[in-house]
Scaffold this motif. Sequence first.
Motif, PDB file in Angstrom:
ATOM      1  N   ALA A   1      -5.709  -4.355   7.512  1.00  0.00           N
ATOM      2  CA  ALA A   1      -6.454  -3.846   6.552  1.00  0.00           C
ATOM      3  C   ALA A   1      -6.956  -2.554   6.659  1.00  0.00           C
TER       4      ALA A   1
ATOM      5  N   GLU B   1      -6.005 -11.867   0.341  1.00  0.00           N
ATOM      6  CA  GLU B   1      -6.667 -10.738  -0.599  1.00  0.00           C
ATOM      7  C   GLU B   1      -8.035 -11.008  -0.172  1.00  0.00           C
ATOM      8  N   LYS B   2      -8.749 -12.078  -0.062  1.00  0.00           N
ATOM      9  CA  LYS B   2     -10.207 -12.256   0.261  1.00  0.00           C
ATOM     10  C   LYS B   2     -10.585 -11.450   1.703  1.00  0.00           C
TER      11      LYS B   2
ATOM     12  N   LYS C   1       0.935  -1.346   0.130  1.00  0.00           N
ATOM     13  CA  LYS C   1       0.166  -0.003   0.051  1.00  0.00           C
ATOM     14  C   LYS C   1       0.712   1.040   0.067  1.00  0.00           C
TER      15      LYS C   1
ATOM     16  N   GLU D   1     -16.954   0.009   4.484  1.00  0.00           N
ATOM     17  CA  GLU D   1     -17.662   1.014   3.728  1.00  0.00           C
ATOM     18  C   GLU D   1     -19.014   1.052   4.174  1.00  0.00           C
TER      19      GLU D   1
ATOM     20  N   VAL E   1     -12.568  -4.325   3.639  1.00  0.00           N
ATOM     21  CA  VAL E   1     -13.044  -2.851   3.097  1.00  0.00           C
ATOM     22  C   VAL E   1     -14.306  -2.628   2.820  1.00  0.00           C
ATOM     23  N   LYS E   2     -14.942  -3.665   2.117  1.00  0.00           N
ATOM     24  CA  LYS E   2     -16.270  -3.621   2.013  1.00  0.00           C
ATOM     25  C   LYS E   2     -17.344  -3.524   2.959  1.00  0.00           C
ATOM     26  N   THR E   3     -16.953  -4.331   4.272  1.00  0.00           N
ATOM     27  CA  THR E   3     -17.870  -4.208   5.258  1.00  0.00           C
ATOM     28  C   THR E   3     -17.542  -2.841   5.817  1.00  0.00           C
TER      29      THR E   3
ATOM     30  N   GLU F   1      -8.927  -9.099   2.966  1.00  0.00           N
ATOM     31  CA  GLU F   1      -8.932  -7.793   2.706  1.00  0.00           C
ATOM     32  C   GLU F   1      -9.954  -7.114   2.169  1.00  0.00           C
ATOM     33  N   ASN F   2     -10.320  -7.767   1.105  1.00  0.00           N
ATOM     34  CA  ASN F   2     -11.757  -7.235   0.302  1.00  0.00           C
ATOM     35  C   ASN F   2     -12.911  -7.322   1.266  1.00  0.00           C
ATOM     36  N   ILE F   3     -12.969  -8.236   1.956  1.00  0.00           N
ATOM     37  CA  ILE F   3     -14.238  -8.342   2.963  1.00  0.00           C
ATOM     38  C   ILE F   3     -14.128  -7.185   3.858  1.00  0.00           C
TER      39      ILE F   3
ATOM     40  N   ARG G   1      -4.011 -15.746  -1.287  1.00  0.00           N
ATOM     41  CA  ARG G   1      -5.404 -15.842  -1.732  1.00  0.00           C
ATOM     42  C   ARG G   1      -6.438 -15.382  -0.641  1.00  0.00           C
TER      43      ARG G   1
END
Length: 264
Positions: free
Chosen positions: A237, A201-202, A101, A212, A208-210, A204-206, A198
């Motif tokens: 994250a 990454e999964k 980052k 938001e 960030v979306k949560t 971190e994606n969860i 993997r």
Amino acid sequence: MNPKIFKGRTVEEATEEALKTLNEELENLEIKILDTGRNGILGLGGHPAEIEVHILGGAKSESEKPKKSTRKPKKDTKSNKISTKKESNQEKKPKKEIKSKKDDAPVSVEKDPEIEKTVGKILNNLINATGLEADVYVREQMEEGSIVFELEGKDSGLLIGRRGETLSSLEYLVRLMASKTLDKRANIMIDVEDYRLRRKEKLENIAVKTAEKVSKTGKRITLEPMSPADRRIVHMALAELANVSTQSRGEGLHRKVVINPVDD
């Protein structure tokens, strides 16, 4: 003080409970594995793991304990193959490179050849004992000062387990065995065909979306129960976000990450 007994679904979970209860760092404890649990390194069900814990002299107080460092980017480098059971005619796929980052260059740390040799031998012995077919490699790039061992082969997926639980237990056991053999801390990581990348990454994606969603609704959200390693990924994250905060709640296997909104 008298030794204490701790139990968990895996040795790692039993150790995590011991660290939390005794409020000590791993290096301040002498751990004797009484029972690895029926799941062992194959992830099969059965009775829980059980450990006996002694607190060593000179344990640090809470204020003296060093803070954990953040994870450095993983580089696409895998070089030394420790042993081979069967060579594949297929060309190995190049590893995905993790981009940081921030633009900080990774710190170069020299590997300990003694640890590399000992851990490679332990891993190969464990794999041979289970009858699985997997090759052991050592990546050129270290992570967080740890030598990274990677397992590849047609049976390597069996070493991952549910949400990486078997892989985490295998890593802990190998680290403990190597540390006891060498009489020094063996900083290692074990990965199976980029599973940790993997998974990271999964998560971190969860996260960030949560985050938001929490920021928009102003309501806290509790994620599903996670291992200590997975919870750390979520915390890291979201660590630099000003509009949310994170905390861990619950006990043992039910410990979860809670993402809270932060008032302006």
